[in-house]
Design a protein around this motif. Structure first.
Motif, PDB file in Angstrom:
ATOM      1  N   ALA A  17      14.645  13.988  12.978  1.00  0.00           N
ATOM      2  CA  ALA A  17      15.362  12.737  13.190  1.00  0.00           C
ATOM      3  C   ALA A  17      16.312  12.501  12.022  1.00  0.00           C
ATOM      4  CB  ALA A  17      14.376  11.586  13.314  1.00  0.00           C
ATOM      5  N   ALA A  18      17.360  11.752  12.261  1.00  0.00           N
ATOM      6  CA  ALA A  18      18.312  11.433  11.193  1.00  0.00           C
ATOM      7  C   ALA A  18      17.625  10.596  10.117  1.00  0.00           C
ATOM      8  CB  ALA A  18      19.501  10.663  11.772  1.00  0.00           C
ATOM      9  N   ALA A  19      18.025  10.805   8.895  1.00  0.00           N
ATOM     10  CA  ALA A  19      17.441  10.069   7.776  1.00  0.00           C
ATOM     11  C   ALA A  19      17.853   8.604   7.818  1.00  0.00           C
ATOM     12  CB  ALA A  19      17.896  10.683   6.462  1.00  0.00           C
ATOM     13  N   VAL A  20      16.940   7.747   7.442  1.00  0.00           N
ATOM     14  CA  VAL A  20      17.204   6.315   7.323  1.00  0.00           C
ATOM     15  C   VAL A  20      16.839   5.926   5.900  1.00  0.00           C
ATOM     16  CG1 VAL A  20      16.570   4.007   8.122  1.00  0.00           C
ATOM     17  CG2 VAL A  20      16.728   5.886   9.757  1.00  0.00           C
ATOM     18  N   THR A  21      17.770   5.316   5.197  1.00  0.00           N
ATOM     19  CA  THR A  21      17.517   4.946   3.802  1.00  0.00           C
ATOM     20  C   THR A  21      16.512   3.808   3.708  1.00  0.00           C
ATOM     21  OG1 THR A  21      19.368   3.406   3.807  1.00  0.00           O
ATOM     22  CG2 THR A  21      19.834   5.644   3.081  1.00  0.00           C
ATOM     23  N   ASN A  22      15.922   3.662   2.550  1.00  0.00           N
ATOM     24  CA  ASN A  22      14.971   2.574   2.316  1.00  0.00           C
ATOM     25  C   ASN A  22      15.666   1.224   2.405  1.00  0.00           C
ATOM     26  OD1 ASN A  22      13.023   4.473   1.838  1.00  0.00           O
ATOM     27  ND2 ASN A  22      13.115   4.313  -0.367  1.00  0.00           N
ATOM     28  N   ALA A  23      14.900   0.222   2.739  1.00  0.00           N
ATOM     29  CA  ALA A  23      15.430  -1.142   2.768  1.00  0.00           C
ATOM     30  C   ALA A  23      15.748  -1.583   1.339  1.00  0.00           C
ATOM     31  CB  ALA A  23      14.417  -2.089   3.391  1.00  0.00           C
ATOM     32  N   ALA A  24      16.774  -2.378   1.194  1.00  0.00           N
ATOM     33  CA  ALA A  24      17.161  -2.895  -0.121  1.00  0.00           C
ATOM     34  C   ALA A  24      16.120  -3.898  -0.613  1.00  0.00           C
ATOM     35  CB  ALA A  24      18.527  -3.562  -0.025  1.00  0.00           C
ATOM     36  N   ALA A  25      16.144  -4.153  -1.892  1.00  0.00           N
ATOM     37  CA  ALA A  25      15.230  -5.135  -2.474  1.00  0.00           C
ATOM     38  C   ALA A  25      15.513  -6.518  -1.897  1.00  0.00           C
ATOM     39  CB  ALA A  25      15.403  -5.164  -3.987  1.00  0.00           C
ATOM     40  N   ALA A  26      14.464  -7.291  -1.761  1.00  0.00           N
ATOM     41  CA  ALA A  26      14.605  -8.644  -1.224  1.00  0.00           C
ATOM     42  C   ALA A  26      15.415  -9.506  -2.183  1.00  0.00           C
ATOM     43  CB  ALA A  26      13.234  -9.260  -1.003  1.00  0.00           C
ATOM     44  N   THR A  27      16.228 -10.381  -1.612  1.00  0.00           N
ATOM     45  CA  THR A  27      17.025 -11.286  -2.441  1.00  0.00           C
ATOM     46  C   THR A  27      16.438 -12.689  -2.465  1.00  0.00           C
ATOM     47  OG1 THR A  27      18.457 -11.811  -0.568  1.00  0.00           O
ATOM     48  CG2 THR A  27      19.159 -10.013  -2.002  1.00  0.00           C
ATOM     49  N   ALA A  28      15.574 -12.989  -1.494  1.00  0.00           N
ATOM     50  CA  ALA A  28      14.969 -14.320  -1.428  1.00  0.00           C
ATOM     51  C   ALA A  28      13.904 -14.471  -2.509  1.00  0.00           C
ATOM     52  CB  ALA A  28      14.361 -14.558  -0.060  1.00  0.00           C
ATOM     53  N   THR A  29      13.753 -15.680  -3.001  1.00  0.00           N
ATOM     54  CA  THR A  29      12.715 -15.991  -3.980  1.00  0.00           C
ATOM     55  C   THR A  29      11.880 -17.146  -3.447  1.00  0.00           C
ATOM     56  OG1 THR A  29      14.202 -17.509  -5.134  1.00  0.00           O
ATOM     57  CG2 THR A  29      14.145 -15.250  -5.945  1.00  0.00           C
ATOM     58  N   ALA A  30      10.793 -17.407  -4.099  1.00  0.00           N
ATOM     59  CA  ALA A  30       9.945 -18.529  -3.679  1.00  0.00           C
ATOM     60  C   ALA A  30      10.718 -19.835  -3.828  1.00  0.00           C
ATOM     61  CB  ALA A  30       8.680 -18.564  -4.521  1.00  0.00           C
ATOM     62  N   LYS A  38      19.018 -25.024   1.345  1.00  0.00           N
ATOM     63  CA  LYS A  38      19.814 -24.218   2.277  1.00  0.00           C
ATOM     64  C   LYS A  38      20.044 -22.829   1.703  1.00  0.00           C
ATOM     65  CE  LYS A  38      24.189 -24.030   4.830  1.00  0.00           C
ATOM     66  NZ  LYS A  38      23.875 -22.722   5.296  1.00  0.00           N
ATOM     67  N   ALA A  39      20.323 -22.723   0.429  1.00  0.00           N
ATOM     68  CA  ALA A  39      20.560 -21.419  -0.199  1.00  0.00           C
ATOM     69  C   ALA A  39      19.310 -20.535  -0.119  1.00  0.00           C
ATOM     70  CB  ALA A  39      20.986 -21.596  -1.644  1.00  0.00           C
ATOM     71  N   GLU A  40      18.134 -21.127  -0.344  1.00  0.00           N
ATOM     72  CA  GLU A  40      16.885 -20.370  -0.262  1.00  0.00           C
ATOM     73  C   GLU A  40      16.642 -19.895   1.175  1.00  0.00           C
ATOM     74  OE1 GLU A  40      14.389 -22.527  -3.881  1.00  0.00           O
ATOM     75  OE2 GLU A  40      14.388 -23.417  -1.872  1.00  0.00           O
ATOM     76  N   TYR A  41      16.893 -20.776   2.117  1.00  0.00           N
ATOM     77  CA  TYR A  41      16.730 -20.415   3.524  1.00  0.00           C
ATOM     78  C   TYR A  41      17.717 -19.314   3.908  1.00  0.00           C
ATOM     79  CZ  TYR A  41      16.962 -20.576   8.576  1.00  0.00           C
ATOM     80  OH  TYR A  41      16.967 -20.220   9.892  1.00  0.00           O
ATOM     81  N   ASP A  42      18.966 -19.445   3.496  1.00  0.00           N
ATOM     82  CA  ASP A  42      19.988 -18.453   3.828  1.00  0.00           C
ATOM     83  C   ASP A  42      19.650 -17.088   3.245  1.00  0.00           C
ATOM     84  OD1 ASP A  42      21.356 -20.335   5.279  1.00  0.00           O
ATOM     85  OD2 ASP A  42      22.880 -20.715   3.734  1.00  0.00           O
ATOM     86  N   ALA A  43      19.092 -17.065   2.021  1.00  0.00           N
ATOM     87  CA  ALA A  43      18.696 -15.798   1.405  1.00  0.00           C
ATOM     88  C   ALA A  43      17.570 -15.144   2.203  1.00  0.00           C
ATOM     89  CB  ALA A  43      18.271 -16.015  -0.044  1.00  0.00           C
ATOM     90  N   LEU A  44      16.614 -15.923   2.636  1.00  0.00           N
ATOM     91  CA  LEU A  44      15.517 -15.402   3.439  1.00  0.00           C
ATOM     92  C   LEU A  44      16.025 -14.891   4.787  1.00  0.00           C
ATOM     93  CD1 LEU A  44      12.462 -14.963   3.628  1.00  0.00           C
ATOM     94  CD2 LEU A  44      12.287 -17.259   4.589  1.00  0.00           C
ATOM     95  N   LEU A  45      16.923 -15.622   5.394  1.00  0.00           N
ATOM     96  CA  LEU A  45      17.508 -15.207   6.667  1.00  0.00           C
ATOM     97  C   LEU A  45      18.280 -13.896   6.513  1.00  0.00           C
ATOM     98  CD1 LEU A  45      18.004 -15.898   9.644  1.00  0.00           C
ATOM     99  CD2 LEU A  45      20.018 -17.189   8.910  1.00  0.00           C
ATOM    100  N   ALA A  46      19.039 -13.766   5.441  1.00  0.00           N
ATOM    101  CA  ALA A  46      19.795 -12.539   5.193  1.00  0.00           C
ATOM    102  C   ALA A  46      18.852 -11.351   5.013  1.00  0.00           C
ATOM    103  CB  ALA A  46      20.687 -12.707   3.963  1.00  0.00           C
ATOM    104  N   ASP A  47      17.755 -11.551   4.269  1.00  0.00           N
ATOM    105  CA  ASP A  47      16.772 -10.484   4.095  1.00  0.00           C
ATOM    106  C   ASP A  47      16.147 -10.097   5.433  1.00  0.00           C
ATOM    107  OD1 ASP A  47      17.172 -10.361   1.368  1.00  0.00           O
ATOM    108  OD2 ASP A  47      15.391 -11.538   0.864  1.00  0.00           O
ATOM    109  N   ASN A  48      15.815 -11.077   6.235  1.00  0.00           N
ATOM    110  CA  ASN A  48      15.232 -10.813   7.543  1.00  0.00           C
ATOM    111  C   ASN A  48      16.196 -10.031   8.429  1.00  0.00           C
ATOM    112  OD1 ASN A  48      13.109 -11.301   9.582  1.00  0.00           O
ATOM    113  ND2 ASN A  48      14.759 -12.419  10.600  1.00  0.00           N
ATOM    114  N   ASN A  49      17.455 -10.417   8.432  1.00  0.00           N
ATOM    115  CA  ASN A  49      18.448  -9.722   9.243  1.00  0.00           C
ATOM    116  C   ASN A  49      18.659  -8.294   8.760  1.00  0.00           C
ATOM    117  OD1 ASN A  49      18.826 -11.898  10.944  1.00  0.00           O
ATOM    118  ND2 ASN A  49      20.568 -12.704   9.808  1.00  0.00           N
ATOM    119  N   ALA A  50      18.645  -8.086   7.451  1.00  0.00           N
ATOM    120  CA  ALA A  50      18.806  -6.740   6.896  1.00  0.00           C
ATOM    121  C   ALA A  50      17.624  -5.854   7.294  1.00  0.00           C
ATOM    122  CB  ALA A  50      18.950  -6.803   5.382  1.00  0.00           C
ATOM    123  N   LEU A  51      16.425  -6.395   7.238  1.00  0.00           N
ATOM    124  CA  LEU A  51      15.248  -5.618   7.630  1.00  0.00           C
ATOM    125  C   LEU A  51      15.263  -5.312   9.124  1.00  0.00           C
ATOM    126  CD1 LEU A  51      12.377  -7.193   5.517  1.00  0.00           C
ATOM    127  CD2 LEU A  51      13.299  -4.887   5.354  1.00  0.00           C
TER     128      LEU A  51
END
Length: 70
Positions: A17-30, A38-51
């Protein structure tokens, strides 16, 4: 014995199968307080979408490689 036949063994091998790179480090924090900003929520949403994108790429690769059913 069929299982010792190298030609037949090669025919049964799956294609890689074609290689798939590792997921990037999470940007969201507690959240800093009881209610996330809103910024915390947006960071979590971006991480979720990337995953989700990474997982879909992995599944596509596994299907193309014949590892899982299409």
């Amino acid at each position: 014995m069929a299982y010792l036949d190298p030609v037949a063994g090669k025919a049964r091998e799956g294609k890689p199968a074609a290689a798939v790179t590792n997921a990037a480090a999470a940007t969201a924090t507690a959240a800093a307080g009881a209610t996330p900003t809103k910024a915390e929520y947006d960071a979590l949403l971006a991480d979720n979408n990337a995953l989700r994108t990474k997982l879909n790429g992995l599944l596509t690769s596994l299907r193309a490689g014949g590892v899982i059913a299409p």
